[in-house]
Design a protein around this motif. Structure first.
Motif, PDB file in Angstrom:
ATOM      1  N   ASN A 102       1.456 -13.841  11.243  1.00 56.92           N
ATOM      2  CA  ASN A 102       2.935 -14.157  11.207  1.00 56.92           C
ATOM      3  C   ASN A 102       3.164 -14.465   9.448  1.00 56.92           C
ATOM      4  N   ARG A 103       1.981 -14.337   8.746  1.00 63.94           N
ATOM      5  CA  ARG A 103       1.840 -14.808   7.220  1.00 63.94           C
ATOM      6  C   ARG A 103       1.615 -13.746   6.532  1.00 63.94           C
ATOM      7  N   VAL A 104       1.387 -12.440   7.107  1.00 66.43           N
ATOM      8  CA  VAL A 104       0.752 -11.300   6.391  1.00 66.43           C
ATOM      9  C   VAL A 104       1.862 -10.277   6.631  1.00 66.43           C
ATOM     10  N   PHE A 105       2.239  -9.394   5.551  1.00 62.62           N
ATOM     11  CA  PHE A 105       3.349  -8.277   5.650  1.00 62.62           C
ATOM     12  C   PHE A 105       2.811  -7.276   4.727  1.00 62.62           C
ATOM     13  N   VAL A 106       2.982  -6.009   5.549  1.00 55.36           N
ATOM     14  CA  VAL A 106       2.384  -4.730   4.930  1.00 55.36           C
ATOM     15  C   VAL A 106       3.433  -3.849   4.996  1.00 55.36           C
ATOM     16  N   VAL A 107       3.683  -3.355   3.322  1.00 52.40           N
ATOM     17  CA  VAL A 107       4.741  -2.757   2.990  1.00 52.40           C
ATOM     18  C   VAL A 107       4.286  -1.634   1.950  1.00 52.40           C
ATOM     19  N   ILE A 118       1.008  -1.244  -0.006  1.00 50.91           N
ATOM     20  CA  ILE A 118       0.192   0.076   0.109  1.00 50.91           C
ATOM     21  C   ILE A 118       0.923   1.358   0.072  1.00 50.91           C
ATOM     22  N   ASP A 119       0.188   2.433  -0.415  1.00 53.91           N
ATOM     23  CA  ASP A 119       0.852   3.734  -0.203  1.00 53.91           C
ATOM     24  C   ASP A 119       0.522   4.191   1.307  1.00 53.91           C
ATOM     25  N   PHE A 120       1.505   4.658   1.937  1.00 52.20           N
ATOM     26  CA  PHE A 120       1.397   5.059   3.400  1.00 52.20           C
ATOM     27  C   PHE A 120       0.871   6.412   3.255  1.00 52.20           C
ATOM     28  N   ASP A 121       0.972   7.299   2.202  1.00 57.33           N
ATOM     29  CA  ASP A 121       0.391   8.722   2.164  1.00 57.33           C
ATOM     30  C   ASP A 121       0.802   9.429   3.447  1.00 57.33           C
ATOM     31  N   ASN A 122       2.128   9.478   3.779  1.00 55.86           N
ATOM     32  CA  ASN A 122       2.596  10.189   4.738  1.00 55.86           C
ATOM     33  C   ASN A 122       1.858  10.111   6.123  1.00 55.86           C
ATOM     34  N   ASP A 123       1.275   8.872   6.359  1.00 53.66           N
ATOM     35  CA  ASP A 123       0.635   8.654   7.479  1.00 53.66           C
ATOM     36  C   ASP A 123       0.831   7.271   8.002  1.00 53.66           C
ATOM     37  N   GLN A 124       2.014   6.548   7.729  1.00 53.98           N
ATOM     38  CA  GLN A 124       2.335   5.255   7.936  1.00 53.98           C
ATOM     39  C   GLN A 124       1.938   4.721   9.210  1.00 53.98           C
ATOM     40  N   GLU A 125       2.079   5.444  10.481  1.00 47.63           N
ATOM     41  CA  GLU A 125       1.936   4.839  11.759  1.00 47.63           C
ATOM     42  C   GLU A 125       0.400   4.631  11.809  1.00 47.63           C
ATOM     43  N   ALA A 126      -0.541   5.529  11.451  1.00 45.51           N
ATOM     44  CA  ALA A 126      -1.905   5.122  11.680  1.00 45.51           C
ATOM     45  C   ALA A 126      -2.204   4.390  10.625  1.00 45.51           C
ATOM     46  N   ARG A 127      -1.947   4.379   9.459  1.00 42.32           N
ATOM     47  CA  ARG A 127      -2.214   3.261   8.215  1.00 42.32           C
ATOM     48  C   ARG A 127      -1.614   1.932   8.656  1.00 42.32           C
ATOM     49  N   LEU A 128      -0.721   1.826   8.990  1.00 39.80           N
ATOM     50  CA  LEU A 128      -0.070   0.291   9.238  1.00 39.80           C
ATOM     51  C   LEU A 128      -0.987  -0.124  10.478  1.00 39.80           C
ATOM     52  N   SER A 129      -1.276   0.643  11.578  1.00 35.25           N
ATOM     53  CA  SER A 129      -1.982   0.334  12.604  1.00 35.25           C
ATOM     54  C   SER A 129      -3.528  -0.151  12.207  1.00 35.25           C
ATOM     55  N   PHE A 130      -4.011   0.467  11.511  1.00 38.22           N
ATOM     56  CA  PHE A 130      -5.277   0.151  10.746  1.00 38.22           C
ATOM     57  C   PHE A 130      -5.331  -1.219  10.034  1.00 38.22           C
ATOM     58  N   VAL A 131      -4.384  -1.382   9.146  1.00 38.86           N
ATOM     59  CA  VAL A 131      -4.208  -2.530   8.380  1.00 38.86           C
ATOM     60  C   VAL A 131      -3.927  -3.701   9.303  1.00 38.86           C
ATOM     61  N   LYS A 132      -2.942  -3.482  10.233  1.00 39.19           N
ATOM     62  CA  LYS A 132      -2.609  -4.713  10.986  1.00 39.19           C
ATOM     63  C   LYS A 132      -3.667  -5.074  11.847  1.00 39.19           C
ATOM     64  N   HIS A 133      -4.657  -4.160  12.370  1.00 42.14           N
ATOM     65  CA  HIS A 133      -5.835  -4.518  13.265  1.00 42.14           C
ATOM     66  C   HIS A 133      -6.949  -5.146  12.585  1.00 42.14           C
ATOM     67  N   GLU A 134      -6.815  -5.356  10.939  1.00 37.66           N
ATOM     68  CA  GLU A 134      -7.722  -6.032  10.263  1.00 37.66           C
ATOM     69  C   GLU A 134      -6.993  -7.517   9.899  1.00 37.66           C
ATOM     70  N   ILE A 135      -6.008  -7.777  10.386  1.00 32.40           N
ATOM     71  CA  ILE A 135      -5.291  -9.088  10.224  1.00 32.40           C
ATOM     72  C   ILE A 135      -5.632  -9.901  11.399  1.00 32.40           C
ATOM     73  N   PRO A 136      -6.194 -11.104  11.244  1.00 33.85           N
ATOM     74  CA  PRO A 136      -6.607 -11.894  12.301  1.00 33.85           C
ATOM     75  C   PRO A 136      -5.004 -12.326  13.028  1.00 33.85           C
TER      76      PRO A 136
END
Length: 162
Positions: free
Chosen positions: A96-101, A73-91
């Motif tokens: 351990n098998r999903v990576f967000v970059v 994904i593009d983090f659009d200069n908001d990587q902490e919030a966006r990464l937190s949101f996406v990680k929260h959606e991963i069961p």
């Protein structure tokens, strides 16, 4: 090329066409096991990446325990919030098998700064992974991926790079 679902493999789900081109450049690396990686069609936005992951890939990851996935994904200069949101959606059972970059801002900015095509950027990132270097991954627009990339490379290098 499609992967063998019963062997260790990784899928890349890109947000948009620029990310898809970077991922395509990544898989051009000649030391890559082409049967262990697949770039999926672009999702059409970072929230659509999350939706597609949840709707289409969680169930297949349960069905195929050798499957890993990169949410690009593009983090659009908001990587902490966006990464937190996406990680929260991963069961938790898949974390351990999903990576967000992704690029800190947008891939177009990285392309302009590095002065390479999107595919060229992908090739350089793959070279870093196969050569165990950080020339491109340490760029200011990519360095925030370090923890995630280190985690991913330790798991995929044995089957992805020959």
């Amino acid at each position: 090329m499609s992967t063998n679902r019963h062997k260790l493999h990784i899928l890349i789900l890109p947000e948009d066409d620029a990310n898809r081109q970077i991922a395509t450049g990544f898989i051009l690396n000649e030391s890559l096991n082409q049967r262990a990686i697949q770039v999926l069609p672009s999702a059409g936005g970072w929230k659509r990446v999350v939706e597609k992951f949840k709707d289409d890939y969680i169930s297949t990851m349960l069905q195929y325990p050798n499957r890993m996935i990169v949410l690009m994904i593009d983090f659009d200069n908001d990587q902490e919030a966006r990464l937190s949101f996406v990680k929260h959606e991963i069961p938790d059972y898949l974390i351990n098998r999903v990576f967000v970059v992704g690029v800190k801002s947008e891939p177009e900015n990285l392309k302009r700064e590095i002065r390479k095509t999107f595919e060229g950027i992908g090739e350089a990132l793959a070279n870093d992974c196969s050569d165990n270097t950080n020339k491109t991954w340490s760029h200011a627009l990519l360095i925030h991926n370090k923890v995630e990339v280190d985690r991913m490379i330790s798991l995929v290098r044995p089957f992805l790079f020959q």
